[in-house]
Scaffold this motif. Structure first.
Motif, mmCIF file in Angstrom:
data_model
loop_
_atom_site.group_PDB
_atom_site.id
_atom_site.type_symbol
_atom_site.label_atom_id
_atom_site.label_comp_id
_atom_site.label_asym_id
_atom_site.label_seq_id
_atom_site.Cartn_x
_atom_site.Cartn_y
_atom_site.Cartn_z
ATOM 1 N N ARG A 105 0.830 -1.202 0.000
ATOM 2 C CA ARG A 105 0.000 0.000 0.000
ATOM 3 C C ARG A 105 0.869 1.258 0.000
ATOM 4 N N HIS A 106 1.935 1.228 0.801
ATOM 5 C CA HIS A 106 2.823 2.387 0.890
ATOM 6 C C HIS A 106 3.488 2.651 -0.451
ATOM 7 N N ALA A 107 3.914 1.589 -1.121
ATOM 8 C CA ALA A 107 4.572 1.753 -2.416
ATOM 9 C C ALA A 107 3.613 2.357 -3.450
ATOM 10 N N VAL A 108 2.364 1.908 -3.439
ATOM 11 C CA VAL A 108 1.372 2.453 -4.372
ATOM 12 C C VAL A 108 1.070 3.906 -4.038
ATOM 13 N N THR A 109 0.870 4.189 -2.772
ATOM 14 C CA THR A 109 0.549 5.552 -2.358
ATOM 15 C C THR A 109 1.660 6.527 -2.732
ATOM 16 N N GLU A 110 2.919 6.069 -2.630
ATOM 17 C CA GLU A 110 4.064 6.921 -2.950
ATOM 18 C C GLU A 110 4.388 6.934 -4.446
ATOM 19 N N GLY A 111 3.758 6.076 -5.203
ATOM 20 C CA GLY A 111 4.045 6.016 -6.626
ATOM 21 C C GLY A 111 5.350 5.311 -6.951
ATOM 22 N N SER A 112 5.790 4.426 -6.063
ATOM 23 C CA SER A 112 7.020 3.648 -6.290
ATOM 24 C C SER A 112 6.632 2.384 -7.058
ATOM 25 N N TRP A 113 6.474 2.521 -8.371
ATOM 26 C CA TRP A 113 5.845 1.477 -9.158
ATOM 27 C C TRP A 113 6.696 0.230 -9.313
ATOM 28 N N ASP A 114 7.997 0.370 -9.471
ATOM 29 C CA ASP A 114 8.842 -0.819 -9.585
ATOM 30 C C ASP A 114 8.803 -1.625 -8.298
ATOM 31 N N ARG A 115 8.838 -0.923 -7.169
ATOM 32 C CA ARG A 115 8.762 -1.612 -5.879
ATOM 33 C C ARG A 115 7.382 -2.246 -5.698
ATOM 34 N N ALA A 116 6.334 -1.556 -6.118
ATOM 35 C CA ALA A 116 4.976 -2.104 -5.986
ATOM 36 C C ALA A 116 4.829 -3.384 -6.793
ATOM 37 N N VAL A 117 5.389 -3.385 -8.025
ATOM 38 C CA VAL A 117 5.326 -4.589 -8.858
ATOM 39 C C VAL A 117 6.074 -5.741 -8.190
ATOM 40 N N LYS A 118 7.217 -5.437 -7.609
ATOM 41 C CA LYS A 118 7.994 -6.468 -6.930
ATOM 42 C C LYS A 118 7.251 -7.022 -5.719
ATOM 43 N N LEU A 119 6.605 -6.121 -4.966
ATOM 44 C CA LEU A 119 5.893 -6.554 -3.754
ATOM 45 C C LEU A 119 4.637 -7.366 -4.059
ATOM 46 N N LEU A 120 4.131 -7.269 -5.283
ATOM 47 C CA LEU A 120 2.987 -8.107 -5.658
ATOM 48 C C LEU A 120 3.300 -9.587 -5.471
ATOM 49 N N GLY A 121 4.575 -9.949 -5.606
ATOM 50 C CA GLY A 121 4.971 -11.345 -5.422
ATOM 51 C C GLY A 121 4.785 -11.854 -4.018
ATOM 52 N N ASP A 122 4.644 -10.922 -3.060
ATOM 53 C CA ASP A 122 4.457 -11.327 -1.662
ATOM 54 C C ASP A 122 2.979 -11.483 -1.302
ATOM 55 N N LEU A 123 2.096 -11.092 -2.222
ATOM 56 C CA LEU A 123 0.664 -11.166 -1.939
ATOM 57 C C LEU A 123 0.077 -12.476 -2.459
ATOM 58 N N THR A 124 -1.094 -12.808 -1.971
ATOM 59 C CA THR A 124 -1.762 -14.060 -2.337
ATOM 60 C C THR A 124 -2.879 -13.795 -3.333
ATOM 61 N N PHE A 125 -2.895 -14.583 -4.414
ATOM 62 C CA PHE A 125 -3.917 -14.457 -5.449
ATOM 63 C C PHE A 125 -4.581 -15.805 -5.663
ATOM 64 N N TRP A 194 -9.848 8.508 -16.279
ATOM 65 C CA TRP A 194 -8.838 8.433 -15.202
ATOM 66 C C TRP A 194 -8.805 9.772 -14.494
ATOM 67 N N VAL A 195 -8.691 9.786 -13.161
ATOM 68 C CA VAL A 195 -8.797 11.040 -12.410
ATOM 69 C C VAL A 195 -7.452 11.642 -12.027
ATOM 70 N N GLY A 196 -6.371 10.853 -12.126
ATOM 71 C CA GLY A 196 -5.049 11.366 -11.764
ATOM 72 C C GLY A 196 -4.774 11.214 -10.277
ATOM 73 N N PRO A 197 -3.483 11.165 -9.888
ATOM 74 C CA PRO A 197 -3.120 10.946 -8.479
ATOM 75 C C PRO A 197 -3.611 12.042 -7.538
ATOM 76 N N GLU A 198 -3.729 13.275 -8.054
ATOM 77 C CA GLU A 198 -4.205 14.358 -7.193
ATOM 78 C C GLU A 198 -5.661 14.170 -6.785
ATOM 79 N N ASN A 199 -6.414 13.430 -7.584
ATOM 80 C CA ASN A 199 -7.844 13.224 -7.307
ATOM 81 C C ASN A 199 -8.186 11.794 -6.894
ATOM 82 N N GLY A 200 -7.171 11.028 -6.515
ATOM 83 C CA GLY A 200 -7.441 9.715 -5.922
ATOM 84 C C GLY A 200 -7.277 8.518 -6.822
ATOM 85 N N SER A 201 -6.536 8.633 -7.929
ATOM 86 C CA SER A 201 -6.392 7.477 -8.821
ATOM 87 C C SER A 201 -5.637 6.333 -8.154
#
Length: 580
Positions: A105-125, A194-201
């Motif tokens: 969540r922190h990576a997405v909120t901060e816009g750290s996209w490479d880290r967010a993609v990497k952390l997806l591997g730690d989640l359960t699908f 799409w609303v953009g990050p300023e409006n909650g995307s």
């Protein structure tokens, strides 16, 4: 009255066994002993009330204790009581969400996209497809934000090297590729929705990800509120008389209401017709009421406040009894038909007869409009159905048995036809082909029908003075109901069950069309609860057969009934009658 042969014929929430201490909660910016403080016994250690350590809670043992605590924590965080939520996490030893989810969540909120993609591997699908979809969603946000910042090179690289290889949603991929042509961020937002990050995307992204990530890891947003709302909805559904838009519900007791919420008294008696009144119908917007009579006339009334109407136009182009009428979908026109073999189309704003059509050789028994309000289908005792425009040009003809009633789906794709064959035939209006697999059969003659607003239920009046409710499934996709071929899902019967002599028309109405409303040869108006089948009222107010009823689709406290006694009754709740 007209002879049948010619026309009529989640789970609920349980209370938890958790003792809640009487203390106020506090938000992070509070200072004194307010909401969120923890009472202590003189040292820095909080006093924790001992609670049951059983794995399941509730009288029925259905509530998973760990999940319940996590939902409480999520609710506290959502309400802004972060200190209280953290205290509960510490006291229970149960985190609201795993550390992997918090990091993601922190990576997405901060816009750290490479880290967010990497952390997806730690989640359960649920599987690899869900994992790829989640990755596609994250990379889509990365791509759009790069485009919005004017970094086209980075965006195109993301599209070609990361998004395309996933082979997920090729339609969306092509749309993303075309977005490169957008002039600026405003154009991009409009094209992509799409609303953009300023409006909650980014928060929207997290909400969408909750649909593919295991809920055990990432709890759906506001889950406790959702469960409470489901429980309240269930209470409203189970209340037989619930019929108001904004009910006064409380979390402290179960919802109950009485008969006062359904129309049950006559507020106005209309005596403008000089002979039997055979059909009555409110317009779709609820502002007009139309009636058709054996006296050769139809009348348009204007609906006033407090269950009253005022006569606006008397329509006099017919030379014989008028059996049926139907409002155009946009309510600008009214179609009438009857024993003179003529269909008339009227302006609802002026009362002018816009068109007369004489393309049938016998009584025109029914008419149904297409969604464009420019075409309609008529049915007749000459054993034909005809599709025509309002200029009178016939575009298609079907051979049929004696037609008793017609209806068209909201999307204009399907035509429903009741004939003398004890079945409802369904046709594809685009091709004219009958969909035999969707036909609905009964064991006795069907005299009339009514389709619910959501198009998923069909109400049939039978000659034996019974009413059956059938499930349609999803007619727009030709998908039959799971109950197809198994008969009606509910039956409604009044005081008389012998073979009827006349056509009686029923309808669904009230909040969520929760009620079945019908006239009867016993001179009464009957109301049943659609789901339970319980008869809620048998209302007296007419002196002869009640031929037709119509529930106002906007004002749920109002319906009308038409009778052989030459009158139309306007019904409302008891309180409305007292106010008069």
């Amino acid at each position: 009255m007209q002879p049948v042969r010619s026309r009529k014929c989640s789970r609920d929430l349980s209370s938890a066994d958790v003792a809640v201490s009487r203390k106020r909660l506090k938000t992070d910016d509070s200072s004194d002993m307010e909401n969120g403080d923890v009472y202590t016994n003189g040292n820095c250690s909080p006093v924790v009330t001992q609670v049951s350590q059983s794995e399941f809670l509730g009288n029925k043992g259905m509530i998973n204790r760990k999940e319940y605590i996590r939902l409480l924590e999520q609710a506290l965080y959502g309400l802004g009581f972060r200190n209280a939520a953290k205290d509960l996490e510490v006291a229970s030893g149960i985190d609201c969400e795993p550390a992997e989810v918090r990091a993601f969540r922190h990576a997405v909120t901060e816009g750290s996209w490479d880290r967010a993609v990497k952390l997806l591997g730690d989640l359960t699908f649920s599987g690899e497809v869900a994992h790829k979809k989640a990755k596609f969603l994250v990379l889509t946000e990365k791509y759009l934000e790069a485009l919005a910042k004017g970094n086209t090179t980075k965006a195109v690289k993301c599209l070609r090297m990361e998004l395309a290889p996933l082979q997920v949603d090729t339609v969306q991929l092509h749309k993303l590729a075309n977005a490169v042509m957008c002039q600026d961020e405003e154009d991009l937002q409009k094209v992509m929705g799409w609303v953009g990050p300023e409006n909650g995307s980014r928060q929207n992204l997290l909400n969408h990800l909750q649909e593919v990530v295991s809920p055990d890891m990432m709890i759906p947003e506001a889950r406790l509120q959702s469960l409470v709302e489901q429980a309240l909805d269930r209470q409203l559904e189970r209340c037989l008389f619930h019929n108001v838009r904004k009910p006064m519900v409380s979390l402290l007791c179960d919802y109950q209401c009485g008969r006062e919420q359904i129309p049950s008294v006559v507020c106005q008696v209309l005596t403008d017709h000089t002979d039997e009144v055979w059909h009555v119908a409110f317009s779709h917007n609820g502002t007009m009421l139309a009636s058709a009579s054996k006296d050769h006339t139809a009348i348009i009334y204007q609906v006033q406040q407090q269950q009253h109407v005022v006569k606006q136009f008397t329509l006099t182009a017919h030379s014989a009894s008028i059996a049926y009428l139907a409002w155009s979908p946009d309510d600008t026109m009214l179609a009438t038909c009857g024993s003179d073999n003529v269909l008339c189309v009227w302006s609802s704003s002026t009362g002018e007869c816009l068109q007369q059509m004489s393309h049938h050789s016998k009584e025109v028994s029914s008419v149904a409009w297409l969604p464009d309000s420019k075409r309609l289908v008529t049915g007749s005792h000459d054993k034909f159905m005809m599709l025509a425009d309002i200029q009178g040009h016939v575009q298609r003809t079907w051979k049929a048995s004696h037609v008793h009633d017609l209806a068209i789906s909201k999307d204009g794709r399907l035509l429903f036809c009741v004939t003398s064959e004890k079945k409802v035939r369904i046709y594809n209006l685009e091709t004219g082909i009958e969909l035999t697999g969707l036909a609905i059969e009964e064991k006795c003659s069907i005299t009339s029908m009514f389709i619910s607003q959501d198009q998923r239920h069909l109400l049939l009046n039978l000659a034996q003075q019974r009413i059956h409710l059938h499930e349609l499934g999803d007619p727009s996709t030709n998908t039959p109901s799971p109950n197809a071929g198994m008969g009606p899902v509910q039956k409604y019967m009044g005081s008389q069950e012998q073979k009827g002599r006349f056509v009686v028309r029923s309808c669904l109405g009230g909040i969520n069309q929760a009620f079945v409303l019908s006239g009867s040869e016993d001179k009464k108006v009957h109301i049943w609860h659609r789901v339970s089948g319980d008869e809620l009222a048998a209302l007296e107010g007419h002196t002869q057969t009640v031929n037709s009823v119509s529930w106002n689709p906007v004002d749920h406290q109002m319906f009308a009934s038409a009778s052989d006694d030459k009158t139309i009754n306007i019904w409302g709740p008891a309180a409305a009658a007292k106010d008069d």
